[in-house]
Every structure is written in structure tokens, then in C-alpha cells.
Design a protein around this motif. Structure first.
Motif, mmCIF file in Angstrom:
data_model
loop_
_atom_site.group_PDB
_atom_site.id
_atom_site.type_symbol
_atom_site.label_atom_id
_atom_site.label_comp_id
_atom_site.label_asym_id
_atom_site.label_seq_id
_atom_site.Cartn_x
_atom_site.Cartn_y
_atom_site.Cartn_z
ATOM 1 N N UNK A 127 -7.240 9.665 -18.409
ATOM 2 C CA UNK A 127 -6.731 8.848 -17.313
ATOM 3 C C UNK A 127 -7.588 7.642 -16.983
ATOM 4 N N UNK B 255 -4.640 6.638 -1.071
ATOM 5 C CA UNK B 255 -3.636 5.593 -1.201
ATOM 6 C C UNK B 255 -3.933 4.650 -2.361
ATOM 7 N N UNK C 253 0.968 5.296 0.240
ATOM 8 C CA UNK C 253 0.231 6.499 0.593
ATOM 9 C C UNK C 253 0.578 7.597 -0.402
ATOM 10 N N UNK D 264 -7.381 3.844 6.765
ATOM 11 C CA UNK D 264 -6.034 3.525 6.295
ATOM 12 C C UNK D 264 -5.345 2.518 7.204
ATOM 13 N N UNK E 161 -1.535 6.260 -13.233
ATOM 14 C CA UNK E 161 -2.716 7.058 -13.555
ATOM 15 C C UNK E 161 -3.599 7.248 -12.317
ATOM 16 N N UNK F 181 -1.861 9.565 -9.857
ATOM 17 C CA UNK F 181 -1.925 10.952 -10.320
ATOM 18 C C UNK F 181 -3.303 11.551 -10.039
ATOM 19 N N UNK G 244 0.848 -1.183 0.000
ATOM 20 C CA UNK G 244 0.000 0.000 0.000
ATOM 21 C C UNK G 244 0.882 1.231 0.000
ATOM 22 N N UNK H 205 2.469 7.398 -18.456
ATOM 23 C CA UNK H 205 1.027 7.519 -18.281
ATOM 24 C C UNK H 205 0.598 8.832 -18.932
ATOM 25 N N UNK H 206 -0.666 9.198 -18.818
ATOM 26 C CA UNK H 206 -1.124 10.396 -19.536
ATOM 27 C C UNK H 206 -0.404 11.656 -19.056
ATOM 28 N N UNK I 132 0.245 -4.588 4.973
ATOM 29 C CA UNK I 132 1.365 -3.813 5.490
ATOM 30 C C UNK I 132 1.420 -2.462 4.834
ATOM 31 N N UNK I 133 2.021 -1.539 5.526
ATOM 32 C CA UNK I 133 2.145 -0.201 4.964
ATOM 33 C C UNK I 133 3.225 0.567 5.701
ATOM 34 N N UNK J 100 -4.018 14.801 -7.800
ATOM 35 C CA UNK J 100 -4.588 15.973 -8.458
ATOM 36 C C UNK J 100 -5.952 16.395 -7.921
ATOM 37 N N UNK K 164 -13.488 5.330 -4.757
ATOM 38 C CA UNK K 164 -12.793 4.042 -4.640
ATOM 39 C C UNK K 164 -12.805 3.379 -6.007
#
Lengths: 147, 269
Positions: A113, A65, A15, B75, A52, A55, A13, B199-200, B89-90, A59, A135
């Protein structure tokens, strides 16, 4: 989403809170795609999709995450990659519009995107709630014959 | 391990008490919570990290002890582990009196005999050194990441390696434009063979760079388009073909540069 009893999965994961976090997402996506057995082309495509999503979070929601994991289908016959993006941003007002090529609410953006993530991945679900966040879950399965 | 030692401990599985002692001696924080996130176990190092006694931590909510950005929200890896039944995990940060401590934490669900998830176990690894190393590396690579090199009279090359973010794209643009003025270059080769992903956003940066160089009277050739890059650009639905000259290899790009400059490379006969 939990139909994989007993199958080994690996998950990371990342962040997302700053511009450079996208780079980390790219590295992790490529690493896990390679581990899942994807070929180089697919590895590159999956990294693009993951980037993507990162981003978009940076943005539009400023923080959230991206989780990337290796998955196996219930018959344990295929391996794949799952990308899960979640944020607690403003949400997407019109999801159908956001899924159209060239549509964007931001100036200077190409606006391809989300549709490109959908094109790259085999499965794509998006869930958005105004004021709560977005999500996104996307999966790509390894084609038979890839070793 | 020396097999001659006549110690019963070495021969059979150790008692539960001894297992707990071992857990206590693991030099990294280990904690277990119930489904309500109340601490049911904390090892010695974990208590020391929080500056508390182990006894006073039992029964307290873990999120009221650690106060990390993940605590008591979606989170939290422990929450995810309990929901998904998998290890999660993180990276995270624990705010301590002497500043944030960078950690990696791993959470696994705890199950009863019936397989029901009754809580979670987590261990924490200090990654401060790794994080500071990464920061240093990031800074170093930023400094090295924008070399515009003169390849020939009137020809520049900028090899793009690794990840392109918007700051790096900005630095690349500046480095290229300055070098164009400095060398009066007519052609610049932007080689993306070593790029980690397109990517874009990255494609957008590349398009902008080629437009800016063209405004300065310098033709920009995008080279190093691998099959993976080509496929990705198509999937992204970006129309780069019409607006930018692209070549699959750097040498093809250089040949095109020579063509633009009306130059020819010949074997000496």
C-alpha cells in the motif's frame, strides 16, 4: 505547504469511518484529478493512491480523514493533486519497514500500500507518532504537455 | 430586477446595516467566530437551528454549542481554514434532539486590513435529503452490483462496474460461486473495464475470487484490462500476470473461453 498565495485551490475532505468510505474517496479523487487536467491514466493512478490511503486508515486506525485538493506550484506553472491522510490511530512502529514492498502487519494483506502510493505520487512525506497517529502528504504534478 | 423603481437602495452599494440584515435573511445558518472560537456573529436561522437566542450565543465557544464530531479537534474546518488561510469544507453531523442532522459546512478565514487572520466565517448547508438519497442509491447499487450472467454454455460473465469494496467483493464471490454450481460453468469472465479504481485491496479481492473459482474447477479470466488498469497494477507492484489469465477486452476473453472449451466460432459459408 502554504506557498500558493492567491492561487485557486479546490479541496474536499472525506471522513473515513467505514469500509464504504473508500469508494467515496475514489470518486472524489477521480473528479478532482480530472478537474486539475490529468489524463485518464493518471486519474486512475491518483484514485488508486487515494484509495490506498483511505484503506490504511480504515484498517489500522479505524477512523480519520483523507483530504484531496487541487494545488498549483508557486510559479503557477503547474497544477497538481495533493492527498493528505490523517488519523489518530496507534501510529506506525517502523516507518522504514512499512515503506518496503510486501511488508505488512496484517494477515491476508498484500503489503504494498504505502510504497505504491509513493511510487504513484511525485512527492511523499509520512509522519508517524506512536499513540498519536499518522499523517501522510503526497503530491502529484501534472506533466507538461498534458492539456 | 426592475430598473424603473426609484429606490436608492437599488442604485448604490447598500449600507453595512442592510448587509447584516441580508445575512440574517439567508435561509441557511451563517456564523463568525474569533480566533478563540468565540461566536461573534450568528444569523437568525443559525440561532433557530440551535434553539437559542442570538444574543445569548455571542461570546460563547462555538464547539460548546454544536457538539459535532469535528468540534474542538483537528477535524474542525474552521480551525483548518484559520491555519491554512484557505476555504475548507467538509461533511459533518450536528446532534439535535430529533436525531443527527447531516450537513456540509464551509469555513473561510476572516482577515483584518493587514491580512492577518482574526477569525473565521462559516455557513452550513443541510444535506439530509442528499444523504438519504445516497444511502438509497448505495443500497440499490449493492443489490444490482453482482449480476453473474450466463454468456454461453459453460461460460459466465460478471461485469464489474464502479467501486469495489470488501462487502461487494464478498457478494461478487458468492454470486459467482453459486452460479458456477448452478450452470456447471467451466470458464468465468470477470470483466473490470468499468471499475472505478484498482488499489492493492481491490486487487487482492480479485486474486482471491479467481483462486476460489479455480478451486471449483472453473477457469477465471480477468478481462477489460485498460491501459490505466495495467499501469496501476504495475505501480502497485502486484504480481497478477503469472497467476491469472488476463485479457484487454471482453471479446478477447470470450475467444479465450472458447479456446479453453475447444470451441470455434465460424462464419457460415
Amino acid at each position: 505547504m502554504s506557498e500558493r498565495p492567491g492561487f485557486p485551490t479546490e479541496s474536499r475532505t472525506i471522513v473515513i469511518s467505514k469500509d464504504t468510505d473508500g469508494g467515496y474517496v475514489i470518486s472524489i479523487a477521480r473528479m478532482l484529478a480530472r478537474k486539475a487536467g490529468f489524463n485518464e491514466n493518471d486519474e486512475f493512478l491518483i484514485a488508486a493512491a487515494a484509495s490506498e490511503l483511505a484503506t490504511n486508515i480504515y484498517r489500522y486506525a479505524s477512523a480519520g480523514e483523507v483530504a484531496i485538493r487541487i494545488i498549483r506550484d508557486s510559479g503557477n506553472s503547474r497544477a497538481g493533486i495533493e492527498l493528505l491522510a490523517s488519523d489518530s490511530g496507534p501510529g506506525i512502529e517502523n516507518v522504514d519497514l512499512a515503506m518496503q514492498d510486501k511488508y505488512t502487519t496484517k494477515k491476508g494483506s498484500l503489503g504494498s500500500g504505502l510504497p505504491s502510493v509513493k511510487r504513484i505520487m511525485d512527492e511523499f512525506t509520512i509522519y508517524s507518532q506512536i499513540g498519536i497517529g499518522v499523517k501522510i502528504a503526497a503530491r502529484k504534478w501534472r506533466q507538461h504537455g498534458q492539456s | 430586477m426592475d430598473n424603473r423603481i426609484d429606490n436608492p437602495v437599488m442604485r448604490q452599494e447598500i449600507s453595512t446595516d442592510l448587509k447584516l440584515q441580508l445575512l440574517d435573511q439567508i435561509p441557511t445558518p451563517v456564523m463568525a467566530v474569533n480566533r478563540d472560537f468565540e461566536i461573534i456573529y450568528m444569523n437568525q436561522v443559525g440561532a433557530e437551528l440551535l434553539g437559542k437566542n442570538r444574543g445569548e450565543l455571542i461570546g460563547k465557544h462555538c464547539y460548546n454549542q454544536f457538539h459535532t464530531p469535528h468540534c474542538n479537534n483537528d477535524r474542525c474546518c474552521m480551525r483548518k481554514a484559520m491555519t491554512t488561510g484557505e476555504m475548507v469544507s467538509s461533511r459533518n453531523k450536528i446532534p439535535l434532539s430529533d436525531g443527527d442532522k447531516h450537513i456540509m459546512y464551509y469555513a473561510v478565514p476572516l482577515k483584518d486590513e493587514g491580512g492577518n487572520i482574526v477569525g473565521g466565517l462559516e455557513y452550513i448547508v443541510d444535506i439530509s435529503e442528499q444523504v438519504s438519497y445516497e444511502e438509497r442509491l448505495q443500497e440499490q447499487s449493492r443489490q444490482m452490483s453482482t449480476p453473474t450472467i450466463k454468456l454461453w454454455d459453460g461460460v459466465l460473465v460478471l461485469p464489474v462496474i464502479g467501486v469495489v469494496d470488501s462487502l461487494r467483493a464478498q457478494l461478487m464471490m458468492e454470486s459467482m460461486l453459486n452460479k458456477i454450481v448452478e450452470t456447471s460453468a467451466k470458464v468465468i469472465l470477470l470483466d473490470i473495464q468499468g471499475v472505478a479504481a484498482v488499489d492493492t485491496a481491490i486487487a487482492n479481492h480479485l486474486i482471491k475470487i479467481t483462486k476460489a473459482t479455480r478451486l471449483m474447477g472453473c477457469e477465471c479470466i480477468l478481462s477489460g484490462i485498460s491501459p490505466a488498469v495495467a499501469q496501476t497494477i504495475i505501480q502497485l507492484g502486484i504480481d497478477m500476470v503469472d497467476s491469472i489469465t488476463t485479457k484487454s477486452t471482453l471479446s478477447d476473453g470470450l475467444a479465450e473461453a472458447f479456446r479453453i472449451l475447444n470451441m470455434k466460432v465460424q462464419k457460415i459459408t
